[in-house]
Scaffold this active site. Structure first.
Site, PDB file in Angstrom:
ATOM      1  N   HIS A   1       0.821  -1.214   0.000  1.00 31.02           N
ATOM      2  CA  HIS A   1       0.000   0.000   0.000  1.00 31.02           C
ATOM      3  C   HIS A   1       0.855   1.264   0.000  1.00 31.02           C
ATOM      4  O   HIS A   1       0.344   2.357  -0.279  1.00 31.02           O
ATOM      5  CB  HIS A   1      -0.975   0.003   1.181  1.00 31.02           C
ATOM      6  CG  HIS A   1      -0.377   0.401   2.498  1.00 31.02           C
ATOM      7  ND1 HIS A   1       0.024  -0.506   3.450  1.00 31.02           N
ATOM      8  CD2 HIS A   1      -0.116   1.625   3.030  1.00 31.02           C
ATOM      9  CE1 HIS A   1       0.479   0.127   4.507  1.00 31.02           C
ATOM     10  NE2 HIS A   1       0.421   1.426   4.286  1.00 31.02           N
TER      11      HIS A   1
ATOM     12  N   ASP B   1       0.279  -7.441   1.826  1.00 34.43           N
ATOM     13  CA  ASP B   1       0.668  -6.024   1.889  1.00 34.43           C
ATOM     14  C   ASP B   1       2.187  -5.864   1.889  1.00 34.43           C
ATOM     15  O   ASP B   1       2.739  -5.059   2.636  1.00 34.43           O
ATOM     16  CB  ASP B   1       0.068  -5.345   3.126  1.00 34.43           C
ATOM     17  CG  ASP B   1       0.140  -3.819   3.032  1.00 34.43           C
ATOM     18  OD1 ASP B   1       0.245  -3.295   1.899  1.00 34.43           O
ATOM     19  OD2 ASP B   1       0.126  -3.155   4.084  1.00 34.43           O
TER      20      ASP B   1
ATOM     21  N   SER C   1       4.783   2.721   7.938  1.00 29.98           N
ATOM     22  CA  SER C   1       4.439   1.555   7.119  1.00 29.98           C
ATOM     23  C   SER C   1       5.609   1.129   6.242  1.00 29.98           C
ATOM     24  O   SER C   1       6.220   1.944   5.550  1.00 29.98           O
ATOM     25  CB  SER C   1       3.232   1.867   6.235  1.00 29.98           C
ATOM     26  OG  SER C   1       2.072   2.038   7.010  1.00 29.98           O
TER      27      SER C   1
END
Length: 363
Positions: free
Chosen positions: A101, A131, A209
Site C-alpha cells: 500500500h 501487503d 508503514s
C-alpha cells in the site's frame, strides 16, 4: 587482639562473627543492628531497577546502531498526491522490503537513505494479499547497509520489539514496545484479510508503514503495516517468515504464485488440553505443537467450502505434515504443485480427512 578489640567496642562477640562469616558481596552493604535485645544483620539490596533500565537502553541502542542505517524513507507520487512510507534493505545490492500500500501501482519510487542520499528505485513486485512489496535501487555503485532477516516463528508474547521508520517525514524515528499477540487476522488497505499478523503496542504512525520490526538480537522479525485508528497501542506487522517467502516468489517469478483455500483463519496457542485432543485424533506433532489454526469463515464456493471445511474447524495437518500457523499452510500448499489436491486433517472433536480440489491464483 580480637577479644581486646571486642571489649573496647562493647559489641557482643556473636555480632562480629556474623559480620565475618556472612560477608555480603562487594556491591551490597552489611550492618549490625540491635533490635528487641538481639543483634540482627541487615543487607541493602542493589538498585536493580536502574540496572534493568540500563540494560533496556543498551538493547535498544544496539538495535538502532545495527539496523538503523538499513532503513530508508520512501516517497511516491500518485493521483491523490504524494505518499510516503518506509522500507528496509535486506541485501547489499539495494533490494529492500516495504508495503504494497506504500508503493501502490507505481513502477518508480523516490528513496532517501539514512545517510541523506537520495536515489530512485524500481518496484520489482507487490503482493496485496500480505501487503508486501520488493524494490531495488536503480543505481548501486557500492554496497548498502542491510539488515538480517530473523525467524518470526520463535517470537513470544511479551518479547521486546523495536520499530524504526519515518513517521510524518521524521526520519529514523525509533519506538519500542512488546509483542502483544501472535497469529492475528486484520483487514488490509486493499480490503483483503491479512493473516498470521504480529500485534504489538509499539507506537506507529503514518510513514512507519513498510519499516522493520526488530528483536533485541538485531534481526528483523516483521514489516510494520497497520495501526488500529480508533485505539491506542495496537499496531500490526507482517511476520518476516511470510515476507521471506513472498520476496523469494517475487524475485523468482516477479509475482506471487499461491494456492488458496478460501478461508479466513486465526491462530491460537496450543494449550495442554488442546494438545491432549490433538493426540486423541492422531494429529502429527501433537506433543510439541505450539499453535493451531482455526477456521473463522469460509469463502462460499471456494476450494475449502467444496472440500467441506466449516467455521471453527481446526486445521492440524496437510498431507500428513503438522501445521501450526497460516504461514505453514501457505508453504505446504506450494508443495502440492501440479498434483492439484491436498489432504487436510481437520479436528472437529474427531478425526476427519478431507480431500478437495486445490484452487490456485496469482496475486
Amino acid at each position: 587482639m580480637l577479644a581486646k578489640a571486642m571489649r573496647s567496642l562493647a559489641v557482643p562477640r556473636a555480632a562480629c562473627v556474623l559480620r565475618r562469616r556472612f560477608a555480603a558481596p562487594r556491591e551490597a552493604a552489611v550492618s549490625c543492628a540491635h533490635q528487641g535485645g538481639r543483634w540482627m544483620s541487615t543487607t541493602a539490596k542493589p538498585d536493580s531497577d536502574s540496572e534493568l533500565l540500563d540494560a533496556y537502553s543498551r538493547a535498544v541502542s544496539k538495535v538502532v546502531d545495527n539496523v538503523g542505517p538499513a532503513v530508508v524513507s520512501i516517497g511516491v507520487a500518485h493521483e491523490q498526491g504524494l505518499g510516503s512510507g518506509s522500507g528496509v534493505f535486506f541485501a547489499p545490492d539495494g533490494y529492500f522490503l516495504s508495503n504494497s500500500h506504500v508503493v501502490g501501482e507505481a513502477s518508480q519510487v523516490a528513496v532517501t537513505l539514512a545517510d541523506g542520499r537520495k536515489m530512485s528505485a524500481t518496484v520489482i513486485g507487490t503482493d496485496p494479499s500480505t501487503d508486501l512489496a520488493v524494490c531495488q535501487l536503480d543505481s548501486v555503485k557500492e554496497s548498502v547497509p542491510y539488515a538480517e532477516l530473523g525467524d518470526s516463528s520463535s517470537l513470544r508474547v511479551g518479547q521486546l520489539a523495536i520499530a524504526i521508520g519515518n513517521p510524518f517525514g521524521f526520519s529514523s524515528t525509533v519506538s519500542t514496545g512488546v509483542i502483544s499477540a501472535l497469529g492475528r487476522s486484520i483487514q488490509g488497505v486493499a480490503g483483503n484479510m491479512i493473516e498470521d499478523v504480529i500485534q504489538t503496542d509499539v507506537a506507529l504512525n503514518p510513514g512507519n508503514s513498510g519499516g522493520p520490526l526488530v528483536s533485541t538480537n538485531n534481526k528483523v522479525v516483521g514489516i510494520n503495516t497497520a495501526i488500529l485508528a480508533r485505539g491506542q497501542g495496537i499496531s500490526f506487522s507482517v511476520p518476516i517468515n511470510t515476507a521471506k517467502w513472498v520476496l523469494q516468489e517475487i524475485l523468482t517469478h516477479r509475482r506471487v504464485r499461491r494456492a488458496y483455500v478460501g478461508t479466513f483463519c486465526q491462530v491460537h496457542q496450543a494449550t495442554a488440553p488442546l494438545r491432549k485432543l490433538l493426540r486423541a485424533v492422531g494429529a502429527p506433532g501433537a506433543a510439541t505443537q505450539q499453535g493451531v489454526v482455526q477456521v473463522v469463515s469460509v469463502m462460499p464456493g471456494g476450494p475449502g467450502h467444496r472440500g467441506g471445511l466449516i467455521p471453527n474447524d481446526l486445521i492440524v495437518a496437510i498431507n500428513g505434515e503438522a501445521v501450526e500457523s497460516v504461514d505453514d499452510i501457505y508453504r505446504k500448499l506450494q508443495k502440492v504443485g501440479q498434483q492439484r489436491t491436498a489432504s487436510y486433517q481437520v479436528s472437529s472433536c474427531c478425526s476427519l480427512w478431507l480431500w478437495w480440489l486445490c484452487g490456485s491464483r496469482c496475486a
